[in-house]
Design a protein around this motif. Sequence first.
Motif: not given
Lengths: 457, 457, 457, 457
Positions: B272, B275-276, B278-279, B312, B338, B340-341, B350, B352, B355, B419, B440, C275-276, C278-279, C344, C352, C355, C357, C419, C440
Motif C-alpha cells: 500500500r 499514507e496507509a 501511517a494508519g 488493496d 482490502e 489491513l481491514h 498493528f 504505524r 507521516t 515512496r 511525505l 488507513e491512508a 491517517a497519513g 504533498e 491527519r 488510527t 487500535h 469505514r 480501526l
Amino acid sequence: MFLTKVRSEGLAHLSYIVGDKGQAAVIDPRRDCQEYIEIAYAQGTAITHIFETHKHEDFISGAQELSRRTGATIHHGANLDFGFGSPVHEDDEFFVGNLLLRVLETPGHTDESISLVLTDTTTGSNPVAVFTGDALFVGDVGRTDFYPGQEEAKADLLYASLTEKILPLGDHVIVYPGHGAGSVCGSGMAEREFSTLGLERLNNPMLQLSRSDFVKRKSLENHVKPPYFSVMEEYNARGNAPRLDECALPTPMAVDDFAQAKQDGMQVVDLRMPEAIAGALIPSSLAIPLSMIPAYAGFFLKPSQKIGLIVDSYEQVKTAMRHFQRIGLDHVIGFIEEGLHAWEASGRCFERIPTVHVRDVVRRIQNEDKVTILDIRKENEFQAGHLRGSMHVFLGHLEERLEEIPKDRPVITFCGSGRRAIVAASVLKKHGFEEVENCLGSMQACAANGCPVVSYS
Amino acid sequence: MFLTKVRSEGLAHLSYIVGDKGQAAVIDPRRDCQEYIEIAYAQGTAITHIFETHKHEDFISGAQELSRRTGATIHHGANLDFGFGSPVHEDDEFFVGNLLLRVLETPGHTDESISLVLTDTTTGSNPVAVFTGDALFVGDVGRTDFYPGQEEAKADLLYASLTEKILPLGDHVIVYPGHGAGSVCGSGMAEREFSTLGLERLNNPMLQLSRSDFVKRKSLENHVKPPYFSVMEEYNARGNAPRLDECALPTPMAVDDFAQAKQDGMQVVDLRMPEAIAGALIPSSLAIPLSMIPAYAGFFLKPSQKIGLIVDSYEQVKTAMRHFQRIGLDHVIGFIEEGLHAWEASGRCFERIPTVHVRDVVRRIQNEDKVTILDIRKENEFQAGHLRGSMHVFLGHLEERLEEIPKDRPVITFCGSGRRAIVAASVLKKHGFEEVENCLGSMQACAANGCPVVSYS
Amino acid sequence: MFLTKVRSEGLAHLSYIVGDKGQAAVIDPRRDCQEYIEIAYAQGTAITHIFETHKHEDFISGAQELSRRTGATIHHGANLDFGFGSPVHEDDEFFVGNLLLRVLETPGHTDESISLVLTDTTTGSNPVAVFTGDALFVGDVGRTDFYPGQEEAKADLLYASLTEKILPLGDHVIVYPGHGAGSVCGSGMAEREFSTLGLERLNNPMLQLSRSDFVKRKSLENHVKPPYFSVMEEYNARGNAPRLDECALPTPMAVDDFAQAKQDGMQVVDLRMPEAIAGALIPSSLAIPLSMIPAYAGFFLKPSQKIGLIVDSYEQVKTAMRHFQRIGLDHVIGFIEEGLHAWEASGRCFERIPTVHVRDVVRRIQNEDKVTILDIRKENEFQAGHLRGSMHVFLGHLEERLEEIPKDRPVITFCGSGRRAIVAASVLKKHGFEEVENCLGSMQACAANGCPVVSYS
Amino acid sequence: MFLTKVRSEGLAHLSYIVGDKGQAAVIDPRRDCQEYIEIAYAQGTAITHIFETHKHEDFISGAQELSRRTGATIHHGANLDFGFGSPVHEDDEFFVGNLLLRVLETPGHTDESISLVLTDTTTGSNPVAVFTGDALFVGDVGRTDFYPGQEEAKADLLYASLTEKILPLGDHVIVYPGHGAGSVCGSGMAEREFSTLGLERLNNPMLQLSRSDFVKRKSLENHVKPPYFSVMEEYNARGNAPRLDECALPTPMAVDDFAQAKQDGMQVVDLRMPEAIAGALIPSSLAIPLSMIPAYAGFFLKPSQKIGLIVDSYEQVKTAMRHFQRIGLDHVIGFIEEGLHAWEASGRCFERIPTVHVRDVVRRIQNEDKVTILDIRKENEFQAGHLRGSMHVFLGHLEERLEEIPKDRPVITFCGSGRRAIVAASVLKKHGFEEVENCLGSMQACAANGCPVVSYS
C-alpha cells in the motif's frame, strides 16, 4: 512525458496525443474520441489543447466532440474561416508541460495546413519531431487536387512548404504524419508508419524530384473523391457535425422487422466476407466487407440513408459503427447477428454471388467465352497490370457507369484480392445484373498462376 | 509491417516486436511474454526470431520462455558462452518479411552486447532504426561497471561502439533503446522514450565528451547493484530460470493462516501507499509500495523467500506478481485483499509509521530536536541537494548499515517523494527502531517551502 | 433464453434482464444502463420492454435513459401518476419471446408496487419465478415508512400482498428481489441473493409473524432516509433526471487548480481507505471510502455541489462516477490521481486523522480518560451491542447534531469496521474538532479482544 | 457469499463456484480453469474444495489442473476407483464459510454419481439448493446407457436417486444441474437453466412417469457416443490428462508452410460459417463451424492428430482452442487468419460446397431429380419430421457408413439449420464425393415454406 499514436483502421488516419506534467495535446482527433481521454487520464494529464493540422476531407473531425468533453481549446490554421476554435500563426508556441509545440504554416494540401514542431525543453532546443498532417507522409506527400483549377499552384505551394519549412528542421527530426498506407489521401505511402525527415529526404520518391517535376507529377495524379467528402468538409469547417450521443444506436432486429424495414427503404449492408456472399445474400444488399467501409461506403451510402446490417456478431456492429460514424453515416438503425442464419431459417429467398478461381477466369478468357471481366481497381492499379481483355471501371464510379457494362453476358468482378470486387458484384446484382461472379485471389493469384497480364507502365 | 514497444514499468525495460508478412522478431523479451504473442498473432505474424542485445542483469530474460511457446530461434552476441540459443556476428543479417535486421557488435556495457540495425527494404537501403540495447539510451549511455577493475577499458570500448558503429549510421536513424528513465541501468536518461541518432548526437550529454572525458566520467559513476543481479545474470547466461507455469500462484489467505505463515517465516510485504502505512502496518512487514517493487524488492528479498502480500485488491496482486516474477521472486504464497481491514477486524496488533510534513521536519531541525533525518536516496541525488544535518544511507545499503543509525532518538526517513522513504522506515521498524516517521512530499516539498538545503554540486 | 442479474454494488440494487427469441425485458434498470444493452445485443435480442416494480427512492431509475437508447416501452404500476411510460394492471400479460410476464399488484412498500410473475411457456404453465421489487427480499420484506402517518396501513397492505399474492404462487417459485444485503431499503436481508418462495416461507423471519405482529414490527422499524431520497423520488416520478451524456465529466486537475477550485467552493471528497487518511488529508475534505459513496454520500453532498476527488487511480474515478451518478451527484468536476502525492510534493498543508487500535480505546475507557467514543452506526446496530460509555449519533444525522458533541476533548469515531467512522471523523475535522481519531477494526475487533460491550437486545 | 455459474458453450456444461468468508468450492470444474480462480480471488476467497459429481464422459475434468494451481482438495463419489482425490460418502459434510455442502449418493447415470445439497447456515437449516450433476437436468434426467447390458438396472437406480433422494429435499430447493440444453448428455433439456425441484416435479416429463415407464423410456433412448468419450473417461478416472501448460500453442502459419504441413498429414479444419464454405474450401478440409466443435469434432478428429485451422481472426483461435482442449484435441499446430484470403491470393486451388435454398430442394424432390437428400440429424430429430424421400445417416456415424451413399448423383446435406450439414458435406467432399451441396435454413425453412414433411411421431 508520453506520445501515443491513435490509428483509425481503414481510413489509415493517424492522430496523436502528447502529454507531460498534467497536460496533454491531441493532434487531429477523430470523432469517436473517448480513447484520447482514457489515454490522457490514465497518465494523470488533462487534455488541454487540440490541434487541427488542416480541415479534413475524409472523416469527421473530433475536435468539437473532444473539446466538449474535456474543455480543451481548439487551434487550427488561420487561412480558413472555421466556425469554431481559434486560429494560429507561424511561430506561435504552446507549452504542454515541458514540451513545446511550435506552429509552421505549411500550405499546399490545403491553404490552412499547418505542421507542429515538437521540442523537448528538458533535453535541448533542437526540434524532436514534427506533426505534418497531410503535408508529408512516409513515402509520399499530400494531395493537391482540392482546389479545382489550381492544382499546379497548390503543388508548388506544397513543394515550398516541404523544402523550405519542413525538411530544414533537420534529418534527425521524427515525422508524425496524418495518414498511413491505405488512406485515400495519398497513394504511394509506405506501410511503415515511423520515419524521420532524413529518411524521407533520402527515400521519399516525391522529395527526389525537382520543383518543376514535383509540380508536374502532382498535377497528373488522379485521386478518388467520394461524394461524402463534401459533407465532411462542411462539418469540419463549420464544426456542426451531430453530437455522437445524439445519434441513434442500431438494435438487433427480428427477421420480420428487418424485412419490413427493407421494404420501407432501409438499405441492407452485408458486412461478411466475399466467400460468405457466395453462400447467401439478401436480394438488393450492398456487400461491403467490414474493413472496406472506411474507403468505400461513402461512395454508395448517403448520410440520411437508413441502413440495416448483416453481421456475424455484435462485436462487428460496434466496429462498423465506429467506421460509419467517422464518415457521417449516422442512421444505422438495426442489424441481424450470426449472418443470414435467421433469414435462411425463416425460409425467405436469398441469392448468391459465386466465386471464381483465377484459373477459371483465365480459361474463360482463353476460350473466348462471352463474359465481361470487370476490373474495378483504381486507375493506377489497372495501368500497372491487368488481365488481357478486362474492362475497367473504378469501383467508386460504378453506379454512374452501369450502362456501359453489357447485360447480356456474365460479369466477373475483379480487384486486387476480392474484397473490393464483392462490393462491385453486389452493386451489379442490386441493379439487375443476373449472372455476376466474384474472382477470389485476383491479381496476386494471377501472378502466382502465370496469367496473361497487360501492363501500361 | 508493425513495430510495437512493450514497456515494463518500474524496470523501465523496453522491448520491441517488429513484424512483416507473417514473421516477427522480438528484441529483449521479458519473462512474462504472452503479450508479444498476442501482438504478433493479432497481426497474423508468427514469432520467428528472438534477439538478446546482451545478457540482462536487472530482469529475467524471456527468450527461453517465449521460444518454448512459439518455436522462435534465439540469437545473441558471440562474446559470451550462453547456455542456449545461437551466437551472431558482425554484419549477420536476418529477414523478417521485407524488414532486414543487421547485427552490429557494440561491446562496452557487456562484452557480448550487440545492436540491431533495421532496414525497410521496401523503401530503400538506408537504415531506418537501430535497437541499441544498453549501449545507447535517450540522454545517456550504458553502464560500464560490470567487470570489476576493467571500468576504464569497458568505457573505452563503449565509446568506440557508440562513435564508430552506432552514430555513423546517420542522424536520420531512429533509436530504440533497452531502457527508459527510471531504470537502474542508467541515471541520466530522458523521460522521452523516442529519439534519433541525430538528436542523441546533438543532445546526449555523454556524446558531447571527448574520448578521455567520456572514460573518466564513466569511471566515476556510482551505480546500484542489488544482490538479485547475480541471480539474474546466472539465469540469463544459462537459460535456466524456472518455467513461469511451474511457479506457485499466490492464493487469498485467511487472517489466521496468514498470521501462522508469518510466524513460520513468511515475509509480509505491504504494497500500500505510504499514507496507509501511517494508519496500520503488521509488525515486521516490509512496506514496498507497488511501484517500488522493480527497483527495490531485490535488495530486501531473496529468491527462495516465502512472501505474503497485503494489497488493496486482487488486481494489485496480478501487477505485483508480474513485478516479482520479472526479478525471480517466485515464492509469493498468499495475500490479503482490502488492505489491513480483515487483520484489524480480527483484533490483532498493528503498528504505524506516522507521516511528517516537511515543515515539521524543518522546524525540528531549527529547534535542534534530537532526531535523525535519514536521507535514503542515491548518492548523486543526495549530493545534488539535501536537508542540512541529514544523514545519508542509500536505501539499498540500509540493512547492512543499520548499526550506524542512532537508536536513542526518532528517525525521520526522507527521499524524493516519500515512496522510497517508507521502505526504509519499515526496514527500521522491522529491526527494532521504535520511533520512525516518514516525511511525505520530501525534497520537492522542501523546495516549495524554502527549506534549508545543502548542495554539493 | 437467458436471465441475467445486474448488481449495483453499494446500493445493493438488483436489476434483471430476461430475454428470449430476439426480445428482452429489463426490470428496474439503473441510470448507467449500457450494460443491459451489451448483454442483450450479445445475445441477439433487442430490449423491448422495461418494467419498474415501483418508484425507487434510493437511486435514479434508468428507464428513461434505456428507453431513449433502445426504443423499449416503459411499464409501471397504475397507482401513481408517472410522468412517462404507461401503467399496467393486475394480470396484464407481456410476452418476451416464449416467456410470459404477468403483473401482480403488490402494494405496501409503495402504492404502485408491482411484482412480475415469469412463466416459461415452453415447459409448462406453472410460474417459474417472480420479480418482487421491494415487496419481498431474501430474509426481509420492504420498508413501509414512506407515507408518514400511514405506517401501519402500509404494513398491513404489504402483509396482504405477500401472503395473498406472492406466497400463493408456490414454494417452487424462484424469487428475484430488488435489493440484496447492504441496501438501505431493508436491514435484515440475507447475504445470499438467490432464494425461492418456499425458502422465504420457511426462513424469512418476517413471514413467520402473524398479521398483527407483522404490522407492529414494521411500525417500529427505524430506517434511514437520506436527504437525496427526495430528489430521486421526483426524478423517478417525473422522469426528468438529466441525460447522462449531458453531465460533465471530471478531468485530472493540477494541484494549483484543485486548490483554487477548493477555495472557490468545490468540496474535496477523498475516496481513499481510512488507513491512508491517517497519513494525510487535505483540510476540509470529506473522507468517503469509495465503497461508502452509495450509502453515505447522499447525506453530505447536494446535487448542485461541485465536487473534486482524491483517488489512487483513474479507474477509481470511473467507479466513483457510477456511484455518484446513480444518486444524482452530477457535478464532479475534477480529480487528483495517486492520492495526495502531488499535493504533498507541492509543499501544501495536510492534516491527519490518526488510527486507534481497539485495545487503546478500551484502555482509555478503563483509565477514564477524558475522551468521547462516538459510535456512528445505525440505531439497531448500536442497540445490539456497543462499547460501555460510548455516545451514539447515527452518521447520517451527524451534521445536524454536532453541537451535542463535546469540543473540549478528543473524539474517537467508531463503527462496525472503520469505514463509516472515517466519514464521521472527517466531518468532525471539517467542522473544527481538533483531536479526532478513528478506531480501526471496531466492533469486530472488540469482540475478538473481549472488550466490555453493552447490549440492549 | 456468492454463487456463480460457469458455462462452457457448446458442451452446454455447467459448473459452479460457491464461496463465503474466504473459502470457495468449485463443482465440476472444466480443464481451462483460470476463470474459477479469477472469480474466487476477486471475491477474496481461496478455492479450498473441488467436487466432482461424477466421472465426466464428454469433457476433461479440470479438477487436477485446478487443484494444482490452488491447492484445493478434490472429492468425488466412492463407487469408482479414481486415481486422485478422495472419496466421499452419503451425508459427508463440508463447510465453505457458513455454507454447508452435504453429500447425497445419487447413482444411476454412473455408479459414483453424487449430488451436493447446499444449506445456508446463516438463514436456517433447510436446504437451499442442490447440485445434481448429471442425475437431474432442467426438463430431463441423465443418460443411463454407459454400462452396456445394464441399461434397465441403471435407469431403475436413477429413478430411485431422483425420487428417494433428490425430490424429497423439497419443492423450494433450487436445482443446479451439470448440463444445459444442447448437451449430448441428454436430449430433452429445457433452454432455461434455472429451476427448482418443485418445478421439475411439476414439469419435467421424465418425472411424470411411473417407475416402470421411466425405466422403459430410458432403455429406449438412443444417445450419441463419440469415440473421444473413451479418452475422456480414462483421463477423468486416472487424472492423467496432460497439463494444459504443456500443450503446444498453435502459431500463425504462412500459406506455403500450411500447405506443406497439410501434405505431411495435418488435418485442415475450417471453422468458418457454412455460407463461406460455399465460396472457397481447401480440398480435404473438414468444415466444422466454430460452435460445432464441442459436439462434433470428437467424431472426426483423434487426440494424436495434428490440426491446422482456418479462421477469420486470432480471437477465433482462442475460442477454438478452449473447445479443442476441453475434449483433449491438444495438437492444433497452426492456423491461417482472415479465412482463405491468403490461400486464394497464393493462387492455390480451392473448391466449393454450394448452398441450396430449401425451395430448390423441394422442387428437385418434386421433379424426381436424381439426387440424394442426406439428413444427418439425430435419430429422434429425423423421426420427428423429415423431407419425404430423404436418406438418414447420423452425422456422427457418417464416416463409417459412407458406402451406403450413392456416388453417382449429387448429395444435398440437410440438418436443422445448416451448420451440421456443412460438416457432413465436407466429410463427403473429403471422401471423394464430387457433387455435394448444403441446404441452408433446412428444417425450419421447410416449415416456413410448407414443404412436404414426413413424421414418424
